[in-house]
Design a protein around this motif. Structure first.
Motif, short mmCIF file in Angstrom:
data_model
loop_
_atom_site.label_atom_id
_atom_site.label_comp_id
_atom_site.label_asym_id
_atom_site.label_seq_id
_atom_site.Cartn_x
_atom_site.Cartn_y
_atom_site.Cartn_z
N ALA A 64 -1.22 5.20 -11.63
CA ALA A 64 -1.95 4.44 -12.65
C ALA A 64 -1.54 3.87 -12.53
N VAL A 65 0.00 3.38 -11.82
CA VAL A 65 0.52 2.22 -11.83
C VAL A 65 -0.11 1.35 -10.31
N TRP A 85 -5.80 -3.79 -10.63
CA TRP A 85 -6.81 -3.98 -11.08
C TRP A 85 -6.61 -5.61 -11.26
N ALA A 86 -5.10 -6.19 -12.22
CA ALA A 86 -4.61 -7.00 -12.86
C ALA A 86 -4.63 -8.06 -11.00
N ALA A 87 -4.77 -7.78 -9.90
CA ALA A 87 -4.98 -8.26 -8.54
C ALA A 87 -5.76 -9.06 -8.48
N LEU A 88 -7.45 -8.00 -8.38
CA LEU A 88 -8.86 -8.29 -8.48
C LEU A 88 -8.48 -9.09 -10.19
N ALA A 89 -8.80 -9.15 -11.46
CA ALA A 89 -8.43 -9.89 -12.16
C ALA A 89 -8.89 -11.01 -11.80
N PRO A 147 0.95 -1.72 -0.13
CA PRO A 147 -0.11 0.18 -0.06
C PRO A 147 0.81 1.25 -0.19
N GLU A 148 2.08 1.09 -0.13
CA GLU A 148 2.48 2.25 -0.03
C GLU A 148 3.40 2.52 -1.40
N TRP A 149 3.60 4.19 -1.48
CA TRP A 149 3.39 4.87 -3.26
C TRP A 149 4.00 5.76 -3.09
N GLU A 150 4.12 6.48 -3.97
CA GLU A 150 3.63 8.18 -3.73
C GLU A 150 2.37 8.63 -4.54
N ARG A 151 1.86 8.60 -3.62
CA ARG A 151 -0.08 8.90 -3.65
C ARG A 151 -0.56 10.15 -4.06
N HIS A 152 -1.17 10.46 -5.03
CA HIS A 152 -1.54 11.51 -5.62
C HIS A 152 -0.77 12.22 -6.77
N SER A 153 -0.04 11.04 -7.22
CA SER A 153 1.20 11.50 -8.47
C SER A 153 0.59 10.43 -8.88
N GLY A 154 -0.40 11.21 -10.24
CA GLY A 154 -0.85 11.21 -11.50
C GLY A 154 0.34 9.19 -12.22
N VAL A 155 1.55 9.41 -12.13
CA VAL A 155 2.10 7.85 -12.77
C VAL A 155 1.56 7.43 -11.70
N ALA A 156 2.18 7.54 -10.33
CA ALA A 156 1.90 6.40 -9.51
C ALA A 156 0.72 6.05 -8.96
#
Length: 95
Positions: free
Chosen positions: A68-69, A75-79, A57-66
């Motif tokens: 999106a990644v 999505w991949a985990a949910l699928a 759950p750790e990533w650079e939140r509210h960075s468009g690219v981060a």
């Protein structure tokens, strides 16, 4: 495809700047999909959804690219979770 109401924010930004949106009407709110598939009564944010899907759950939140990644990973985990659930159900003998 994004987690949440990003489409609305983008459309408002385009409109405010007198630009036409380059996106089609085919938009997928991954947060809504997660909420519906998990049977939750309330929306779940990307951080909580990531944790529930077993992602870091750790990533650079509210960075468009981060964001999106992270949404793509979610999505991949949910699928994968849905696919495995369907495969498991299909492999069980019928009653």
């Amino acid at each position: 495809m994004a987690w949440g109401a990003d489409r609305r924010a983008l459309d408002e930004e385009f409109s405010r700047n007198g630009l036409e949106s380059p996106f089609s009407e085919a938009w997928c709110d991954l947060g809504l999909q997660f909420t519906l598939l998990s049977g939750r009564d309330a929306a779940v944010g990307l951080a909580t959804g990531s944790e529930l899907l077993g992602l870091d759950p750790e990533w650079e939140r509210h960075s468009g690219v981060a964001d999106a990644v992270q949404a793509a990973k979610a999505w991949a985990a949910l699928a994968t979770t849905v696919r495995n659930s369907i495969a498991d159900a299909a492999s069980r003998p019928s009653p």
